[in-house]
Design a protein around this motif. Structure first.
Motif, PDB file in Angstrom:
ATOM      1  N   GLY A 116       0.900  -1.227  -0.106  1.00  0.00           N
ATOM      2  CA  GLY A 116      -0.118   0.140   0.044  1.00  0.00           C
ATOM      3  C   GLY A 116       0.797   1.282   0.019  1.00  0.00           C
ATOM      4  N   LEU A 117       2.138   1.184   0.390  1.00  0.00           N
ATOM      5  CA  LEU A 117       2.910   2.440   0.473  1.00  0.00           C
ATOM      6  C   LEU A 117       3.154   3.002  -1.072  1.00  0.00           C
ATOM      7  CD1 LEU A 117       5.842   1.174   2.512  1.00  0.00           C
ATOM      8  CD2 LEU A 117       4.233   2.964   3.334  1.00  0.00           C
ATOM      9  N   THR A 118       2.752   2.196  -1.962  1.00  0.00           N
ATOM     10  CA  THR A 118       2.957   2.454  -3.424  1.00  0.00           C
ATOM     11  C   THR A 118       1.925   3.618  -3.874  1.00  0.00           C
ATOM     12  OG1 THR A 118       1.667   0.801  -4.315  1.00  0.00           O
ATOM     13  CG2 THR A 118       4.085   0.354  -4.309  1.00  0.00           C
ATOM     14  N   VAL A 119       0.728   3.530  -2.954  1.00  0.00           N
ATOM     15  CA  VAL A 119      -0.096   4.728  -3.509  1.00  0.00           C
ATOM     16  C   VAL A 119       0.200   5.985  -3.072  1.00  0.00           C
ATOM     17  CG1 VAL A 119      -2.547   5.269  -2.720  1.00  0.00           C
ATOM     18  CG2 VAL A 119      -1.929   2.766  -2.886  1.00  0.00           C
ATOM     19  N   ILE A 120       0.845   6.015  -1.714  1.00  0.00           N
ATOM     20  CA  ILE A 120       1.296   7.407  -1.376  1.00  0.00           C
ATOM     21  C   ILE A 120       2.392   7.773  -2.227  1.00  0.00           C
ATOM     22  CG2 ILE A 120       2.463   8.586   0.491  1.00  0.00           C
ATOM     23  CD1 ILE A 120       1.034   6.868   2.511  1.00  0.00           C
ATOM     24  N   ILE A 121       3.344   7.008  -2.530  1.00  0.00           N
ATOM     25  CA  ILE A 121       4.544   7.461  -3.432  1.00  0.00           C
ATOM     26  C   ILE A 121       4.105   7.837  -4.847  1.00  0.00           C
ATOM     27  CG2 ILE A 121       6.375   6.494  -4.571  1.00  0.00           C
ATOM     28  CD1 ILE A 121       6.703   4.459  -2.356  1.00  0.00           C
ATOM     29  N   ASN A 122       3.058   7.139  -5.515  1.00  0.00           N
ATOM     30  CA  ASN A 122       2.767   7.624  -6.796  1.00  0.00           C
ATOM     31  C   ASN A 122       2.046   8.962  -6.844  1.00  0.00           C
ATOM     32  OD1 ASN A 122       3.099   6.049  -9.115  1.00  0.00           O
ATOM     33  ND2 ASN A 122       1.623   4.403  -8.438  1.00  0.00           N
ATOM     34  N   SER A 123       1.500   9.312  -5.577  1.00  0.00           N
ATOM     35  CA  SER A 123       0.751  10.591  -5.493  1.00  0.00           C
ATOM     36  C   SER A 123       1.652  11.887  -5.621  1.00  0.00           C
ATOM     37  CB  SER A 123       0.026  10.420  -4.217  1.00  0.00           C
ATOM     38  OG  SER A 123       0.641  10.798  -3.223  1.00  0.00           O
ATOM     39  N   PHE A 124       2.899  11.442  -5.680  1.00  0.00           N
ATOM     40  CA  PHE A 124       3.872  12.726  -5.857  1.00  0.00           C
ATOM     41  C   PHE A 124       4.466  13.022  -7.244  1.00  0.00           C
ATOM     42  CE2 PHE A 124       4.174  12.028  -1.227  1.00  0.00           C
ATOM     43  CZ  PHE A 124       4.446  13.071  -0.734  1.00  0.00           C
ATOM     44  N   LEU A 178       8.891   3.836  -6.501  1.00  0.00           N
ATOM     45  CA  LEU A 178       9.484   4.646  -5.760  1.00  0.00           C
ATOM     46  C   LEU A 178      10.585   5.318  -6.963  1.00  0.00           C
ATOM     47  CD1 LEU A 178      10.238   6.301  -3.229  1.00  0.00           C
ATOM     48  CD2 LEU A 178      12.146   4.362  -2.815  1.00  0.00           C
ATOM     49  N   CYS A 179      11.336   4.299  -7.498  1.00  0.00           N
ATOM     50  CA  CYS A 179      12.340   5.048  -8.528  1.00  0.00           C
ATOM     51  C   CYS A 179      11.745   5.766  -9.815  1.00  0.00           C
ATOM     52  CB  CYS A 179      13.070   3.688  -9.295  1.00  0.00           C
ATOM     53  SG  CYS A 179      14.082   2.991  -8.234  1.00  0.00           S
ATOM     54  N   ASN A 180      10.631   5.183 -10.175  1.00  0.00           N
ATOM     55  CA  ASN A 180       9.724   6.094 -11.205  1.00  0.00           C
ATOM     56  C   ASN A 180       9.631   7.498 -10.745  1.00  0.00           C
ATOM     57  OD1 ASN A 180       6.906   6.525 -12.953  1.00  0.00           O
ATOM     58  ND2 ASN A 180       8.782   5.433 -14.104  1.00  0.00           N
ATOM     59  N   VAL A 181       8.795   7.716  -9.562  1.00  0.00           N
ATOM     60  CA  VAL A 181       8.591   9.011  -9.156  1.00  0.00           C
ATOM     61  C   VAL A 181       9.730   9.805  -8.645  1.00  0.00           C
ATOM     62  CG1 VAL A 181       7.663  10.121  -6.938  1.00  0.00           C
ATOM     63  CG2 VAL A 181       6.614   7.950  -8.032  1.00  0.00           C
ATOM     64  N   VAL A 182      10.928   9.103  -8.383  1.00  0.00           N
ATOM     65  CA  VAL A 182      12.017   9.996  -8.053  1.00  0.00           C
ATOM     66  C   VAL A 182      12.662  10.602  -9.292  1.00  0.00           C
ATOM     67  CG1 VAL A 182      14.519   9.821  -7.303  1.00  0.00           C
ATOM     68  CG2 VAL A 182      12.791   8.877  -5.830  1.00  0.00           C
ATOM     69  N   PHE A 183      12.844   9.617 -10.545  1.00  0.00           N
ATOM     70  CA  PHE A 183      13.334  10.208 -11.755  1.00  0.00           C
ATOM     71  C   PHE A 183      12.479  11.146 -12.409  1.00  0.00           C
ATOM     72  CE2 PHE A 183      15.985   6.276 -11.157  1.00  0.00           C
ATOM     73  CZ  PHE A 183      17.194   6.772 -11.197  1.00  0.00           C
ATOM     74  N   LEU A 184      11.054  10.860 -12.378  1.00  0.00           N
ATOM     75  CA  LEU A 184      10.145  11.849 -12.665  1.00  0.00           C
ATOM     76  C   LEU A 184      10.436  13.242 -12.279  1.00  0.00           C
ATOM     77  CD1 LEU A 184       6.950   9.851 -13.586  1.00  0.00           C
ATOM     78  CD2 LEU A 184       8.390  10.965 -15.134  1.00  0.00           C
TER      79      LEU A 184
END
Length: 476
Positions: A116-124, A178-184
């Motif tokens: 479920g942590l992916t839900v918070i991460i994706n929102s960024f 996490l990596c995808n959000v960071v690099f975006l």
């Protein structure tokens, strides 16, 4: 046109490369970890997917369609997405014990709370992805996705071989997100410069709320099979269905994603030019069928040798399911194109109406097929897909010249040609002693040659477009 072509190129590069890499790694892990592990993760997919729908809430589509978007709109989307993401995670954390009790699998408690942590991460990264789509900058998205996939796939292979089992799959998803959000965020440095705007929220939500409800219905019913199978049968059966469903959905959804991401902003820009809009819509529909129909029928034809060679005989029950499900996903991109038109025209109300009608149909089909077993449920998927085509095309025909009859006229010849090529290919080894290697080799060689000959004979204008695009000249 140059930006559209470039968008197609990079969108295809991103979707195909990431999906192929992930598919190869998934097949490796399936052979290594077995059906039970994939069944556990398959039970949780629907809860994560529903949360992601809430995080977006149709705001991305509203921003893409809105031609006079402002910085307040982006900032409002940012704050809203993060707030919803955090709320959804706490809900997932709280309901985890009940989910585990429902499926009678105690491991699901911790699995859901970590996944479920992916839900918070994706929102960024909601705003970053939306801005890149608006600008049709798919190259940047491709770079972020590819780097993330390589990192996450390398990690999951290591974890799986170290004996982490199901946690390897969960780790792959979390690390990739996490990596995808960071690099975006690195490639597109954007920060909200204004506060939350009530006016912006009202506009975005008025359009997005209908897409939110439609998205929820689609997500729930897209994953309802895993829920029913997980409750009625066993984790192994969920694993078989999940693997078959993934193998069938990857090519269909990858192609659909490419089409939607490029054509939605493109059609939005030409929505007032009726002639150009209809011509573009027609060509998109024909080209989609030209590629996706043979791909899915070929996958159905090759299901048994493919599963046997890649996953082993332990996964053989998934082959029968893959043969059927592939035929259901044939029409998936066609559905998406029809529904895209409704969003471009701003008719999210009809979009929602169609989802309600189709989901009611799906409930009826499930009610009939579930007592008959998993195979019957998959046949029901095919029936629902074809009925859904008539429903979608009937309503989209009200907004352009391509009504149901005209869509059937352009799609049926391609559909018939594909099945004739598949039957002829199957006949080449039907009466001879073959093994999985020979069957797969025949399918990968004979059917493409027959299909190319068919396209050149029956669809010469599309053949000309493809050859001139790929080779720069017409092939004789």
């Amino acid at each position: 046109m140059r930006s559209t072509a470039n968008g197609f190129k990079w969108s295809i590069i991103e979707r195909l490369s990431t999906q192929i890499i992930q598919l190869i790694v998934t097949l490796y892990l399936a052979r290594l970890l077995g059906p039970h592990v994939f069944g556990l993760v398959g039970m949780l997919v629907v809860f994560i997917a529903i949360s992601q729908v809430f995080v977006d809430s149709g705001f991305s589509s509203a921003l893409i369609r809105h031609t006079e978007r402002t910085e307040k709109d982006f900032s409002t989307t940012f704050y809203f997405s993060i707030g919803v993401g955090i709320t959804c995670y706490f809900v997932l954390f709280a309901i985890a014990p009940y989910v585990a009790s429902f499926f009678e699998q105690s491991e699901l408690i911790n699995l859901l709370r970590v996944l479920g942590l992916t839900v918070i991460i994706n929102s960024f990264a909601i705003v970053q992805r939306t801005k890149l789509i608006i600008e049709m900058d798919f190259k940047t998205q491709a770079k972020a996705s590819l780097i993330s996939v390589f990192i996450s796939c390398g990690t999951v292979i290591y974890l799986a071989n170290m004996g982490y089992g199901v946690w390897a799959l969960v780790g792959q998803t979390v690390i990739n997100t996490l990596c995808n959000v960071v690099f975006l965020n690195i490639y597109l440095r954007w920060f909200p410069t204004t506060g939350f705007s009530k006016n912006s929220f009202n506009y975005l939500f008025s359009f997005g709320s209908k897409l939110l409800i439609a998205g929820l219905l689609d997500t729930i019913f897209k994953n309802i099979y895993q829920i029913i199978i997980g409750k009625q049968f066993f984790a192994n059966q969920v694993g078989f269905f999940t693997q078959a469903n993934q193998l069938a959905s990857v090519p269909a959804m990858t192609f659909t994603s490419v089409i939607q991401r490029v054509t939605y902003p493109m059609l939005s820009n030409i929505q007032n030019d009726t002639t150009k809009f209809d011509e573009t819509y027609l060509l998109t529909l024909r080209m989609t069928a030209l590629f996706i129909f043979p791909l899915m029928v070929g996958l159905s034809l090759s299901a048994t040798p493919l599963i046997t060679l890649i996953l082993g005989e332990e996964w053989l029950p998934a082959a029968e399911l893959l043969q059927i499900i592939s035929l259901a996903f044939m029409l998936y991109p066609v559905h998406a194109i029809n529904l895209n038109l409704l969003q471009v025209k701003g008719r999210s109300d009809i979009f929602l109406k169609l989802e309600v009608i189709k989901k009611f149909l799906l409930v009826c089909i499930l009610f009939i097929t579930t007592p008959l077993g998993i195979k019957a449920m998959c046949i029901g998927m095919v029936i629902q897909a074809y009925i859904a085509f008539f429903i979608n095309s009937f309503y989209t025909g009200k907004f352009c010249k391509l009504n149901t009859a005209k869509q059937l006229k352009i799609l049926t010849p391609i559909w018939l040609g594909v099945f004739i090529c598949a039957i002829l290919t199957h006949c080449t080894y039907l009466f001879i002693d073959t093994n999985a290697y020979i069957e797969l080799a025949i399918n990968l060689s004979v059917m493409p040659l027959l299909y190319i000959a068919f396209i050149r004979w029956m669809q010469p204008d599309l053949y000309l477009i493809i050859t001139t695009t790929v080779f720069g000249k017409r092939l004789t």
